[in-house]
Design an enzyme around this catalytic site. Structure first.
Site, PDB file in Angstrom:
ATOM      1  N   SER A 120       0.977  -0.986  -0.147  1.00  0.00           N
ATOM      2  CA  SER A 120       0.071   0.274   0.005  1.00  0.00           C
ATOM      3  C   SER A 120       0.789   0.854   0.568  1.00  0.00           C
ATOM      4  O   SER A 120       1.708   1.120   0.628  1.00  0.00           O
ATOM      5  CB  SER A 120      -0.881   0.073   1.431  1.00  0.00           C
ATOM      6  N   TYR A 144      -1.164   0.040   9.731  1.00  0.00           N
ATOM      7  CA  TYR A 144      -1.279  -0.645   8.345  1.00  0.00           C
ATOM      8  C   TYR A 144      -0.614  -0.919   7.877  1.00  0.00           C
ATOM      9  O   TYR A 144       0.431  -1.517   6.898  1.00  0.00           O
ATOM     10  CB  TYR A 144      -2.645   0.222   8.245  1.00  0.00           C
ATOM     11  N   LYS A 148       2.292  -3.510   6.249  1.00  0.00           N
ATOM     12  CA  LYS A 148       2.867  -3.550   5.182  1.00  0.00           C
ATOM     13  C   LYS A 148       4.425  -3.001   4.643  1.00  0.00           C
ATOM     14  O   LYS A 148       4.673  -4.164   3.863  1.00  0.00           O
ATOM     15  CB  LYS A 148       1.309  -2.131   4.360  1.00  0.00           C
TER      16      LYS A 148
END
Length: 319
Positions: A120, A144, A148
């Site tokens: 991402s 998050y 990633k």
């Protein structure tokens, strides 16, 4: 034959990828054989595929979902941004622990399968200098993004050891996404378009000048297929690619909606500031370049009007 497993095969991108592979009929220069869709709940059926339930936090469940003989693994499953921020332990268990389990199962196959991991643009942030891209130092400002970024490093390391033929692609925000809103902080970037196109009110929590980096679901799927077919020797030791996208403001998105659907759709957008969401969004970056991926044949949308039209053509429910 090329046998494929899509982890996260019940999601929007997973379902579209499965349909595209069935329609295409080939991958990596061979006919597509078995396509397995695996997800935490039974994936919606796609003709020409089989679906299984898979909890990626459970190594045994992952092993059952990725059978011997699998040639290509797409690892799309994740707890999304705002969800991972709110549920700290769950985010790390799924986005890091689950990724480790998928990589370990791929290693256990003993055949170094192609493994495509969707990362991402949330890996960017902090003080990293613009413009950002494949070789930028990851400095995520959310859990998050951190999960990633670590996943990318793992894919590179498992590839260096010859356990997998890995490729990690940093996805732009995918819009316009069909279906129901999820817990992604970026969810409004689809809902302010999707809901008005369906005659419903939507709330935009930021102003027209907020800039972000976008790609349509259709182009995302096309790129995921292309990236699985890039020869390993072309990728070299850095298996991370920034997937191409385009930078547009929220105002650009709304103008595209009006150009395609008229002013009536735009009048269904309510503008309401959300300070909590803004704290996440303000850590995101948008000056992103994907020169390496573009040279390898991956593509962005020509305009955001294309993104809106793709939703109408591919996903808008019938009246």
């Amino acid at each position: 034959m090329t046998d494929v497993v899509i982890i996260g095969g019940g999601g929007v991108v997973g379902q579209k990828l499965a349909r595209a592979l069935v329609a295409r009929g080939s991958l990596k220069g061979a006919p597509v054989g078995r396509i397995t869709l695996a997800d935490i709940v039974q994936p919606a059926p796609v003709e020409g595929t089989e679906g299984v339930v898979c909890d990626i936090t459970d190594p045994g469940s992952v092993a059952a979902a990725i059978p011997d003989g699998t040639d290509v693994i797409y690892h799309l499953a994740a707890v999304v941004s705002a969800h991972a921020e709110a549920e700290f332990d769950e985010g790390w268990a799924i986005n890091l622990g689950g990724t480790r389990n998928v990589l370990d199962r791929a290693r256990a196959l003993g055949t170094a399968p192609v493994l495509v991991f969707t990362s991402s643009i949330a890996v960017y942030g902090g003080a990293a200098a613009d413009p950002l891209g494949d070789h930028s130092y990851p400095n995520p400002q959310t859990s998050y993004g951190a999960q990633k970024a670590i996943g990318e490093i793992m894919v590179n390391d498992w590839s260096r050891k010859g356990f997998v033929d890995g490729r990690a692609v940093r996805l732009p925000t995918i819009s316009v996404r069909p279906g129901r809103p999820n817990r992604a902080a970026s969810g409004f970037m689809s809902s302010i378009l999707r809901e008005p196109l369906n005659g419903q009110v939507a709330v935009c929590p930021v102003g027209r000048d907020y800039l972000h980096y976008y790609l349509s679901p259709r182009k995302c799927v096309e790129n995921l297929i292309r990236v699985a077919e890039i020869p390993a020797e072309t990728l070299g030791v850095n298996r991370v690619l920034q997937m191409p996208g385009r930078r547009w403001s929220i105002g650009d998105l709304v103008d595209a909606l009006e150009a395609v659907a008229g002013p009536e759709a735009v009048r269904l957008i309510r503008w309401e500031d959300d300070p909590d969401l803004r704290r996440i969004l303000d850590g995101w970056r948008h000056d992103i370049h994907a020169d390496r991926a573009e040279a390898l044949g991956l593509e962005a949308d020509a305009s955001f009007e294309e993104n809106v039209r793709y939703y109408i053509e591919d996903d808008r429910p019938a009246p």
